[in-house]
Design a protein around this motif. Structure first.
Motif, PDB file in Angstrom:
ATOM      1  N   PHE A  95       0.837  -1.200   0.000  1.00 45.52           N
ATOM      2  CA  PHE A  95       0.000   0.000   0.000  1.00 45.52           C
ATOM      3  C   PHE A  95       0.874   1.253   0.000  1.00 45.52           C
ATOM      4  CE2 PHE A  95      -2.253   3.302   2.435  1.00 45.52           C
ATOM      5  CZ  PHE A  95      -3.341   3.509   1.589  1.00 45.52           C
ATOM      6  N   TRP A  96       1.969   1.222   0.743  1.00 47.64           N
ATOM      7  CA  TRP A  96       2.882   2.364   0.783  1.00 47.64           C
ATOM      8  C   TRP A  96       3.533   2.599  -0.575  1.00 47.64           C
ATOM      9  CZ3 TRP A  96       5.973   1.294   5.917  1.00 47.64           C
ATOM     10  CH2 TRP A  96       5.121   1.493   7.006  1.00 47.64           C
ATOM     11  N   ARG A  97       3.737   1.532  -1.347  1.00 52.10           N
ATOM     12  CA  ARG A  97       4.380   1.663  -2.663  1.00 52.10           C
ATOM     13  C   ARG A  97       3.417   2.087  -3.750  1.00 52.10           C
ATOM     14  NH1 ARG A  97       7.614  -3.549  -4.280  1.00 52.10           N
ATOM     15  NH2 ARG A  97       5.499  -4.036  -4.835  1.00 52.10           N
ATOM     16  N   ALA A  98       2.126   1.946  -3.525  1.00 52.22           N
ATOM     17  CA  ALA A  98       1.125   2.221  -4.553  1.00 52.22           C
ATOM     18  C   ALA A  98       1.143   3.694  -4.937  1.00 52.22           C
ATOM     19  CB  ALA A  98      -0.257   1.821  -4.057  1.00 52.22           C
ATOM     20  N   PRO A  99       0.959   3.979  -6.224  1.00 53.81           N
ATOM     21  CA  PRO A  99       0.901   5.390  -6.629  1.00 53.81           C
ATOM     22  C   PRO A  99      -0.351   6.037  -6.051  1.00 53.81           C
ATOM     23  CG  PRO A  99       0.349   3.968  -8.473  1.00 53.81           C
ATOM     24  CD  PRO A  99       0.787   3.074  -7.341  1.00 53.81           C
ATOM     25  N   PRO A 100      -0.251   7.314  -5.719  1.00 54.53           N
ATOM     26  CA  PRO A 100      -1.414   7.979  -5.147  1.00 54.53           C
ATOM     27  C   PRO A 100      -2.543   8.082  -6.173  1.00 54.53           C
ATOM     28  CG  PRO A 100       0.327   9.565  -5.565  1.00 54.53           C
ATOM     29  CD  PRO A 100       0.897   8.205  -5.841  1.00 54.53           C
ATOM     30  N   ALA A 101      -3.740   7.815  -5.728  1.00 58.21           N
ATOM     31  CA  ALA A 101      -4.895   7.941  -6.609  1.00 58.21           C
ATOM     32  C   ALA A 101      -5.218   9.410  -6.827  1.00 58.21           C
ATOM     33  CB  ALA A 101      -6.095   7.222  -5.984  1.00 58.21           C
ATOM     34  N   LYS A 102      -5.982   9.686  -7.859  1.00 57.38           N
ATOM     35  CA  LYS A 102      -6.318  11.091  -8.134  1.00 57.38           C
ATOM     36  C   LYS A 102      -7.124  11.675  -6.987  1.00 57.38           C
ATOM     37  CE  LYS A 102      -6.278  10.830 -13.133  1.00 57.38           C
ATOM     38  NZ  LYS A 102      -7.037  10.938 -14.352  1.00 57.38           N
ATOM     39  N   GLN A 103      -8.040  10.893  -6.460  1.00 56.04           N
ATOM     40  CA  GLN A 103      -8.843  11.370  -5.339  1.00 56.04           C
ATOM     41  C   GLN A 103      -8.970  10.202  -4.354  1.00 56.04           C
ATOM     42  OE1 GLN A 103     -12.848  12.535  -6.254  1.00 56.04           O
ATOM     43  NE2 GLN A 103     -12.650  14.346  -4.988  1.00 56.04           N
ATOM     44  N   PRO A 104      -7.978  10.018  -3.457  1.00 53.47           N
ATOM     45  CA  PRO A 104      -7.973   8.834  -2.607  1.00 53.47           C
ATOM     46  C   PRO A 104      -9.158   8.772  -1.643  1.00 53.47           C
ATOM     47  CG  PRO A 104      -6.284  10.387  -1.926  1.00 53.47           C
ATOM     48  CD  PRO A 104      -6.869  10.912  -3.188  1.00 53.47           C
ATOM     49  N   PHE A 105      -9.635   9.916  -1.187  1.00 51.08           N
ATOM     50  CA  PHE A 105     -10.756   9.938  -0.245  1.00 51.08           C
ATOM     51  C   PHE A 105     -11.758  10.981  -0.712  1.00 51.08           C
ATOM     52  CE2 PHE A 105      -6.966   8.833   2.234  1.00 51.08           C
ATOM     53  CZ  PHE A 105      -7.351   7.579   2.672  1.00 51.08           C
ATOM     54  N   PRO A 106     -13.039  10.674  -0.616  1.00 54.80           N
ATOM     55  CA  PRO A 106     -14.048  11.682  -1.021  1.00 54.80           C
ATOM     56  C   PRO A 106     -14.031  12.876  -0.071  1.00 54.80           C
ATOM     57  CG  PRO A 106     -15.099   9.730  -0.081  1.00 54.80           C
ATOM     58  CD  PRO A 106     -13.621   9.441  -0.171  1.00 54.80           C
TER      59      PRO A 106
END
Length: 166
Positions: free
Chosen positions: A155-166
């Motif tokens: 999870f730490w390595r995953a690229p950040p999502a455009k909108q991780p949390f609403p």
């Protein structure tokens, strides 16, 4: 129904040098310390410089996320200063310890460290070197717990999502 729960990422007490609570030592056996629910590595970092004898520190935490974070901070602290300068180590530590947003340099370090920790945690023996005289032993963890730690590091390595949390 499960509650939201809580994860103690920060301890509630100031750091303590645990060496002052050690009264006697039996022969050549290493000193053994048990930290229960400390939440972070503050006691370890305060104690290690004052101890010259071999020491074994056991950690008992309620959530595996805390183990993952402690492994990350120990890896950072014991990284040689030739590889990572003192100022960089301090900046990474402060950003990873308390910031909601980290800059790209620290994010890159986190991804590299997570990749290395995945390899080390999934090692069959359960032991790996943090420094020439510092060994982490995860052999007492169950395979299910090691798999969960691997998931945290991924999870730490995953690229950040455009909108991780609403």
């Amino acid at each position: 129904m499960d509650g939201a729960g809580n994860i103690t990422f920060w301890g509630y007490s100031p750091s303590l040098c645990l060496s002052k609570y050690l009264t006697e030592r039996h022969g050549d056996s290493p000193l053994r310390l048990l930290l229960v629910g400390s939440g972070d590595v503050r006691h370890i970092l305060h104690t290690l410089p004052s101890i010259t004898a071999p020491v074994q520190i056991y950690l008992l935490e309620s959530q595996l996320e805390i183990y993952a974070r402690q492994l990350l901070f120990l890896k950072l602290m014991f990284t040689s200063t030739e590889r990572l300068g003192l100022q960089e180590k301090c900046e990474h530590y402060l950003e990873l310890f308390a910031n909601m947003h980290i800059n790209t340099h620290t994010e890159q370090y986190l991804k590299e460290a997570a990749t290395q920790l995945i390899q080390q945690v999934t090692n069959i023996s359960g032991e790996f070197q943090l420094a020439p005289n510092v060994t982490a032993d995860l052999s007492l963890l169950k395979y299910k717990e090691k798999d969960f730690l691997e998931g945290i590091f991924q999870f730490w390595r995953a690229p950040p999502a455009k909108q991780p949390f609403p």
